[in-house]
Structures are given as C-alpha cells and as structure tokens.
Design an enzyme around this catalytic site. Structure first.
Site, PDB file in Angstrom:
ATOM      1  N   ASP A   1       0.836  -1.211   0.000  1.00  0.00           N
ATOM      2  CA  ASP A   1       0.000   0.000   0.000  1.00  0.00           C
ATOM      3  C   ASP A   1       0.869   1.258   0.000  1.00  0.00           C
ATOM      4  O   ASP A   1       1.970   1.264   0.551  1.00  0.00           O
ATOM      5  CB  ASP A   1      -0.900  -0.035   1.247  1.00  0.00           C
ATOM      6  CG  ASP A   1      -2.044   0.938   1.139  1.00  0.00           C
ATOM      7  OD1 ASP A   1      -2.345   1.418   0.023  1.00  0.00           O
ATOM      8  OD2 ASP A   1      -2.661   1.252   2.176  1.00  0.00           O
TER       9      ASP A   1
ATOM     10  N   ASN B   1     -10.639  -2.843  -5.460  1.00  0.00           N
ATOM     11  CA  ASN B   1      -9.893  -1.897  -6.312  1.00  0.00           C
ATOM     12  C   ASN B   1     -10.527  -1.754  -7.687  1.00  0.00           C
ATOM     13  O   ASN B   1     -10.312  -0.771  -8.378  1.00  0.00           O
ATOM     14  CB  ASN B   1      -8.436  -2.350  -6.532  1.00  0.00           C
ATOM     15  CG  ASN B   1      -7.552  -2.258  -5.315  1.00  0.00           C
ATOM     16  OD1 ASN B   1      -6.570  -2.973  -5.175  1.00  0.00           O
ATOM     17  ND2 ASN B   1      -7.886  -1.353  -4.396  1.00  0.00           N
TER      18      ASN B   1
HETATM   19  C1  FPP Z   1      -2.088   0.139  -3.271  1.00  0.00           C
HETATM   20  O1  FPP Z   1      -1.579   1.450  -3.335  1.00  0.00           O
HETATM   21  C2  FPP Z   1      -1.568  -0.609  -4.393  1.00  0.00           C
HETATM   22  C3  FPP Z   1      -2.328  -1.096  -5.406  1.00  0.00           C
HETATM   23  C4  FPP Z   1      -3.789  -0.940  -5.486  1.00  0.00           C
HETATM   24  C5  FPP Z   1      -1.719  -1.791  -6.534  1.00  0.00           C
HETATM   25  C6  FPP Z   1      -0.490  -2.587  -6.207  1.00  0.00           C
HETATM   26  C7  FPP Z   1      -0.038  -3.157  -7.466  1.00  0.00           C
HETATM   27  C8  FPP Z   1       1.229  -3.208  -7.876  1.00  0.00           C
HETATM   28  C9  FPP Z   1       2.382  -2.744  -7.066  1.00  0.00           C
HETATM   29  C10 FPP Z   1       1.457  -3.755  -9.250  1.00  0.00           C
HETATM   30  C11 FPP Z   1       1.532  -5.243  -9.284  1.00  0.00           C
HETATM   31  C12 FPP Z   1       1.963  -5.605 -10.626  1.00  0.00           C
HETATM   32  C13 FPP Z   1       2.258  -6.825 -11.050  1.00  0.00           C
HETATM   33  C14 FPP Z   1       2.794  -6.967 -12.395  1.00  0.00           C
HETATM   34  C15 FPP Z   1       2.057  -8.034 -10.258  1.00  0.00           C
HETATM   35  P1  FPP Z   1      -2.571   2.670  -3.473  1.00  0.00           P
HETATM   36  O2  FPP Z   1      -2.583   3.132  -4.871  1.00  0.00           O
HETATM   37  O3  FPP Z   1      -3.903   2.311  -2.913  1.00  0.00           O
HETATM   38  O4  FPP Z   1      -1.863   3.724  -2.594  1.00  0.00           O
HETATM   39  P2  FPP Z   1      -2.541   4.898  -1.776  1.00  0.00           P
HETATM   40  O5  FPP Z   1      -3.141   4.262  -0.555  1.00  0.00           O
HETATM   41  O6  FPP Z   1      -1.363   5.761  -1.443  1.00  0.00           O
HETATM   42  O7  FPP Z   1      -3.529   5.566  -2.668  1.00  0.00           O
END
Ligand code: FPP
Length: 231
Positions: free
Chosen positions: A15, A63
C-alpha cells in the site's frame, strides 16, 4: 546470538503507491510503476533470504471500482510484466500462481497469466502468488459454494483445501506498508494465526533493510497458536 526464525510464507499488502507519487507531484500511475519495481526487488530479496512462499496483493476485488483510467494503467502493468517483460517474472525463479477472479481482465492478460503459470509449473522450491481481483470474503464464499455443489459439509481442513491457497501453509507473516493497520479483505481465512507487521513507509520506499527488520521483529515473537508456552 540467537538464530533468526525465518518465515516460510510472507504476504505483502503493497500500500501507498498513490500517496508516494502524490508527494512527489507525480501521477498515481508513476507510483504503481515504481511499486512493481519494488515488488521485484523485495520479493527477490525474500527468496534470497530463504523464504519459500511469497504472496502479493496486486489488485483487490474492491480496487476494481477505481476510476477506469487508473485501472487501465494497472492493466498495462499486468500486460507488460505478464507479457513482453515476462522475463522479469522468470528471474524470480519461482512457480507463479495467480489467485483471484481473473475472468474480468482483458482476455490478452488472462492468456498471458495462464501461459506464465504453465511455464513455471515445474518449479517446486519457490512459489510466488499474485492476488489479482482477489477478495478474502469472496474466496471463502466461492469455496463454500464449491463444497455445496459437491453436496458436502465442510470442516476446517476441507474448506482450507478449497481456497486458492489449498494445500499451502498459511502466511507466517503479513507485512502491510503505507501506515494503515488493517487486512482489507486479504487472506482472511489464512491469516488466523499470521503475525502482522505494519510499516509507515509507502510501498515504493520499503527497502530490503526494512524487510530484514520485519523478519527480525517476527523472529522475536512468541507464536503460541492459542496454546501455552512450555517453560
Ligand atoms: C495500493 O496502493 C496498491 C495497489 C492498489 C496496486 C499494487 C499493485 C502493484 C504494485 C502492481 C503489481 C503488478 C504486477 C505486475 C504483479 P494505493 O494506490 O492504494 O496507494 P494509496 O493508498 O497511497 O492511494
């Protein structure tokens, strides 16, 4: 010095990509791109340390209600790393397993994911689970419905075997970055006795040293699984 107890299975809630990017006046997509890079760095390090199973939360069922623009960017990352940059996945030298309902993804991505799972199916000593359109409650409901369709009652072991993680040891350690202290529908059944570790760092800045710190912290914990400790 006491020996470090290494977790067999570590799961990551990656996250904080969006907030990390925003702080740098960059779009959220940039945070996700750096998040994937860090995923490879941290998961390779976990395997190098001797961890056998690594599970990452790449996209939750919830998501999927994010704006289409952000979803398209995440899908592009999947398209890339399960497609033409697939070599990066192979470098993990692990069997790749996708957990979740991928039927809602664009068909080309589904096909790439299935191919990669087939290509790595013979690897037995390391497993990399990627949760995509995954939800813990949905997983339990689906498992129960399968049992019902077989006309069976479930017990703990049989329900467990019907989950995406069927046959795998539960995560010993779940690490969540980004400062929030919750599971957010991740591995709900499997997390019953997992040790939880929360880091205030955003995922793209979570370092190998941070991982080692989390493992040392885990190692010092007394896991009693509801029992008492022999003195
Ligand atoms: C949460 O951060 C993260 C996600 C919703 C996506 C995580 C996915 C990856 C790191 C990519 C995976 C890729 C592969 C190829 C397996 P957020 O965007 O919710 O962060 P925030 O809480 O700061 O908004």
């Amino acid at each position: 010095m006491q020996r470090i107890k290494l977790p067999t299975h570590i799961a990551f809630i990656m996250d904080g990509n969006g907030r990390w990017a925003k702080k740098r006046f960059r779009p959220r997509a940039y945070g996700h791109r750096m998040g994937v890079q860090n995923m490879f760095k941290i998961c390779s390090h976990a395997f190098r340390l001797g961890v056998r199973i690594v599970t990452v939360f790449a996209l939750s069922s919830e998501n999927l209600s994010r704006p289409q623009e952000e979803l398209d960017e995440l899908f592009d990352l999947f398209r890339s790393y399960f497609g033409k940059k697939r070599e990066r996945m192979h470098e993990l030298d692990a069997k790749i397993n996708i957990m979740g309902d991928i039927s809602v993804l664009p068909p080309d991505i589904q096909a790439d994911m299935i191919e990669l799972m087939e290509e790595t199916a013979g690897i037995t000593d390391r497993l990399f689970n990627v949760c995509v359109n995954y939800g813990g409650r949905q997983e339990i409901v689906q498992a129960v419905n399968r049992a019902v369709s077989y006309g069976r009652f479930v017990d703990e072991a049989s329900l467990s075997s019907l989950l995406f993680t069927g046959g795998l040891p539960d995560p010993d350690l779940i690490i969540r970055t980004g400062g929030e202290m919750r599971l957010s529908n991740f591995l709900l059944y499997q997390a019953a006795y997992s040790e939880l570790y929360f880091s205030g760092k955003m995922w793209p800045e979570f370092s190998k040293r941070d991982l080692e710190r989390a493992i040392v912290n885990y190692s010092a914990r007394d896991r009693r699984f509801g029992n008492v400790r022999e003195e």
